[in-house]
Design a protein around this motif. Structure first.
Motif, PDB file in Angstrom:
ATOM      1  N   UNK A 173     -13.251   3.175 -24.663  1.00  8.89           N
ATOM      2  CA  UNK A 173     -12.055   3.792 -23.884  1.00  8.89           C
ATOM      3  C   UNK A 173     -12.223   4.635 -23.121  1.00  8.89           C
ATOM      4  N   UNK A 174     -12.498   4.540 -21.489  1.00 14.92           N
ATOM      5  CA  UNK A 174     -11.993   6.098 -20.856  1.00 14.92           C
ATOM      6  C   UNK A 174     -10.754   6.366 -20.206  1.00 14.92           C
ATOM      7  N   UNK A 175     -11.502   7.548 -20.293  1.00 13.32           N
ATOM      8  CA  UNK A 175      -9.839   7.915 -19.637  1.00 13.32           C
ATOM      9  C   UNK A 175      -9.863   8.688 -18.137  1.00 13.32           C
ATOM     10  N   UNK A 176      -8.751   8.520 -17.448  1.00 10.73           N
ATOM     11  CA  UNK A 176      -9.230   8.675 -16.131  1.00 10.73           C
ATOM     12  C   UNK A 176      -7.883   9.303 -15.331  1.00 10.73           C
ATOM     13  N   UNK A 177      -8.354  10.116 -14.984  1.00  9.00           N
ATOM     14  CA  UNK A 177      -7.519  11.353 -13.976  1.00  9.00           C
ATOM     15  C   UNK A 177      -7.722  11.375 -12.534  1.00  9.00           C
ATOM     16  N   UNK A 178      -6.378  11.681 -11.632  1.00  5.62           N
ATOM     17  CA  UNK A 178      -6.866  11.071 -10.158  1.00  5.62           C
ATOM     18  C   UNK A 178      -5.657  12.196  -9.714  1.00  5.62           C
ATOM     19  N   UNK A 179      -6.649  12.918  -8.908  1.00  5.80           N
ATOM     20  CA  UNK A 179      -5.384  13.863  -7.956  1.00  5.80           C
ATOM     21  C   UNK A 179      -5.712  13.394  -6.027  1.00  5.80           C
ATOM     22  N   UNK A 180      -4.134  13.677  -5.315  1.00  6.21           N
ATOM     23  CA  UNK A 180      -4.851  14.049  -4.384  1.00  6.21           C
ATOM     24  C   UNK A 180      -5.258  14.706  -4.148  1.00  6.21           C
ATOM     25  N   UNK A 181      -5.865  15.052  -2.848  1.00  8.77           N
ATOM     26  CA  UNK A 181      -6.735  16.183  -2.225  1.00  8.77           C
ATOM     27  C   UNK A 181      -5.004  16.928  -2.207  1.00  8.77           C
ATOM     28  N   UNK A 182      -6.066  18.781  -2.237  1.00  8.68           N
ATOM     29  CA  UNK A 182      -5.203  19.603  -2.319  1.00  8.68           C
ATOM     30  C   UNK A 182      -5.116  20.920  -3.214  1.00  8.68           C
TER      31      UNK A 182
END
Length: 199
Positions: free
Chosen positions: A130-139
């Motif tokens: 299992x791989x967890x991920x987080x994605x953030x809009x730049x800034x």
């Protein structure tokens, strides 16, 4: 955990951590944050890596819950299980023909590599994890009283120390998280901090 080639004994290190429930979220100023979990394996011997491969085929394509406003997205990924005990970590890159605003490809990478049928070197085989991920809009954004800054470096990071300047106006040294966002070399590699974090 140390790579298989080491003695598996390591001095104590300091870790930064963050936990966010899976889903789509918005910072106080409206910037989009998306988190989730996917299963992937380690094996990169297919010349079509990153082209909508199926589960267990090495690179695993991840499509976000919703599309970001643009491709300026910083993505963090981390192995979350220990189903197979050998050393492994994540590698990620954009999906072939699709912008980072829609998703990314992730794979497990071990401490050694093997030569695939296409003549290229890639990660040795590893079972599903299992791989967890987080994605953030730049800034720069805020989550309650906590401010953050998210971004990607240009493709200039090598084995030499690389500095990153913050512009968020931190008043105390922030927690720092990073993942490799490209796959431009076949050798297994991992990020390490070369000095402490300052404001």
């Amino acid at each position: 955990q140390e790579p298989d080639c080491a003695d598996d004994v390591h001095l104590a290190e300091q870790l930064s951590w963050i936990a966010i429930e899976s889903g789509s979220w918005y910072a106080d100023d409206g910037k989009l944050i998306q988190t989730g979990r996917v299963m992937a394996s380690g094996t990169d011997s297919d010349p079509s890596v990153g082209a909508s491969q199926t589960l267990g085929g090495g690179w695993q394509d991840v499509q976000f819950h919703s599309t970001f406003p643009d491709d300026n997205v910083a993505i963090l990924s981390q192995v979350q299980t220990n189903i197979e005990p050998s050393f492994v970590k994540t590698r990620q890159k954009p999906i072939v023909g699709l912008g980072l605003g829609s998703g990314f490809s992730v794979m497990l990478e071990g401490s050694s590599n093997v030569q695939g049928g296409n003549g290229n070197f890639g990660s040795a085989a590893h079972g599903l994890e299992h791989i967890g991920y987080m994605a953030f809009q730049h800034g720069i954004g805020a989550l309650g009283q906590d401010i953050y800054q998210a971004g990607n470096t240009p493709p200039d990071v090598t084995h030499q120390p690389y500095g990153i300047a913050f512009c968020a106006g931190f008043t105390t040294p922030p927690l720092f998280f990073a993942s490799m966002a490209s796959y431009n070399g076949w050798d297994p590699t991992q990020l390490r901090m070369s000095s402490g974090v300052t404001t």
